[in-house]
Design an enzyme around this catalytic site. Structure first.
Site, PDB file in Angstrom:
ATOM      1  N   GLN A 116       6.139  31.246  59.358  1.00  0.00           N
ATOM      2  CA  GLN A 116       6.679  32.682  59.663  1.00  0.00           C
ATOM      3  C   GLN A 116       7.739  32.731  60.588  1.00  0.00           C
ATOM      4  O   GLN A 116       8.249  32.143  61.442  1.00  0.00           O
ATOM      5  CB  GLN A 116       5.549  33.626  60.434  1.00  0.00           C
ATOM      6  CG  GLN A 116       5.959  34.936  60.386  1.00  0.00           C
ATOM      7  CD  GLN A 116       6.131  35.791  59.171  1.00  0.00           C
ATOM      8  OE1 GLN A 116       5.423  35.432  58.318  1.00  0.00           O
ATOM      9  NE2 GLN A 116       7.017  36.693  59.173  1.00  0.00           N
ATOM     10  N   LYS A 138      -0.712  38.617  55.207  1.00  0.00           N
ATOM     11  CA  LYS A 138      -0.855  37.581  54.374  1.00  0.00           C
ATOM     12  C   LYS A 138      -2.079  36.867  54.155  1.00  0.00           C
ATOM     13  O   LYS A 138      -2.915  36.671  53.058  1.00  0.00           O
ATOM     14  CB  LYS A 138       0.092  36.490  54.605  1.00  0.00           C
ATOM     15  CG  LYS A 138       1.780  36.877  54.283  1.00  0.00           C
ATOM     16  CD  LYS A 138       2.619  36.014  55.046  1.00  0.00           C
ATOM     17  CE  LYS A 138       3.906  36.829  54.647  1.00  0.00           C
ATOM     18  NZ  LYS A 138       5.158  36.221  55.394  1.00  0.00           N
ATOM     19  N   ASP A 194       7.059  29.230  50.289  1.00  0.00           N
ATOM     20  CA  ASP A 194       8.303  30.146  50.621  1.00  0.00           C
ATOM     21  C   ASP A 194       9.479  29.887  49.846  1.00  0.00           C
ATOM     22  O   ASP A 194      10.477  30.873  49.878  1.00  0.00           O
ATOM     23  CB  ASP A 194       8.401  30.036  52.256  1.00  0.00           C
ATOM     24  CG  ASP A 194       8.066  31.413  52.805  1.00  0.00           C
ATOM     25  OD1 ASP A 194       7.877  32.577  52.207  1.00  0.00           O
ATOM     26  OD2 ASP A 194       8.115  31.289  54.070  1.00  0.00           O
TER      27      ASP A 194
END
Ligand code: NDP
Length: 292
Positions: free
Chosen positions: A98, A54, A121
């Site tokens: 994460q 990422k 997200d």
């Protein structure tokens, strides 16, 4: 006739190039660049790899990344403090925690603490709630589901009025992708582990999205001729001939289904590359909302 193969790698490269141009324009006009903060609380190799990928993808399009690699012993209060500091940092337009987090941490509370405006997200309960309601727009749509819809759009597949079947109802993929299809006026069926007569239900689909995690479960005789298949499943299958000792397959038996479908994503090289492209897109969208 064999199906069109939907090339997620090529589509994702096009999207990244578009994002790069927009980032450069933002820099020129406002003297600022989008910023993504990654929060990693894990010594899992796969999580570390995802975060590294990422950050690399951010660098390639000119998005600034702020890495926070935290000890797995961190307390809930300490992690909440990190999230709150990132919420207050004007250079950060997206915060990515994460997952999975270590067991002693309350994932729901941490995700709920991420500012709605920085929830790239799309997992904040309010964003998911808005996604599930009629005539409401979430600020961010979760990346993998958004990537699935983008693949359909960029392949020229019409969604409105089609029979769509989604296999899987997880918070990360199945449920949000189903809600997106509904927003786009598909007629929707969601299947899960308790669904009866699965092949029969799958056979109704004009558009089939699979997010189950079972190698090659969907067979060629389960699908209707002409179906469009988006295969999110990423399953490792033992393979002594491969130097990693395994290879990846989807939830769909690709070689069988491609002979019946009109279009299909491969695994790897279908949905996978889209997830990071959509994360970059969400970060840019977040930064744009604060421009001016
Ligand atoms: P989960 O395990 O959270 O969810 C799986 C879903 O499939 C559940 O809803 C489950 O039903 C359903 N299911 C399980 N077995 C069956 C069955 N035999 N028949 C019908 N439905 C079944 O998985 P995720 O959603 O997180 O991931 C799904 C797949 O997508 C995985 O292979 C994962 O690796 C991949 N993935 C790929 C990404 C990418 O970027 N390409 C990103 C995220 C995931 P129930 O709810 O009843 O348990």
């Amino acid at each position: 006739m064999s199906a069109q193969i939907i090339d997620g790698k090529a589509i994702s490269a096009t999207i990244r190039a578009e994002i790069k141009v927009e980032v450069e324009a933002m820099k020129a006009q406002y003297n600022k660049v989008p910023g993504l903060a990654t929060v990693l609380v894990s010594d899992r190799k796969d999580s570390q790899t995802y975060v590294r990928m990422k950050k690399k993808a951010c660098a390639e399009v000119g998005i600034a990344s702020f890495g926070h690699e935290l000890p797995t012993s961190i307390s809930q209060a300490e992690l909440l403090k990190v999230v709150q500091e990132l919420n207050a940092n004007p250079d950060v337009h997206g915060i990515l925690v994460q997952l999975p987090l270590p067991d002693h941490l309350d994932e729901e509370e941490i995700l709920g603490a991420v500012s709605l405006e920085k929830d790239v997200d799309g997992f904040h309960p309010l964003n998911i709630g808005r996604l599930s309601m009629k005539r409401r727009e979430p600020l961010f749509v979760p990346c993998t589901p958004r990537g699935c819809i983008e693949l359909l759009d960029r392949t020229g597949v019409q969604i409105e009025g089609k029979r769509a079947v989604v296999l899987g109802r997880s918070n990360i993929v199945g449920l949000p992708v189903a809600m997106l299809l509904l927003h786009r006026n598909a007629t929707l069926t969601i299947c899960h582990s308790r669904t009866k007569n699965l092949p029969e239900v799958v056979r109704e689909a004009d558009i089939l999205i699979t997010a189950v995690g079972r190698a090659e479960m969907v067979r060629g005789d389960w699908v209707k001729p002409g179906v469009v298949v988006i295969d999110v499943g990423t399953n490792a299958v033992d393979d002594p001939a491969d130097n990693r000792g395994y290879h990846l397959v989807g939830d769909v038996a690709f070689n069988e289904v491609k002979e019946v479908a009109s279009a299909i994503t491969p695994v790897p090289g279908g949905v996978g590359p889209m997830t990071i492209a959509m994360l970059l897109r969400n970060t840019l969208d977040g930064a744009k909302r604060t421009s001016g």
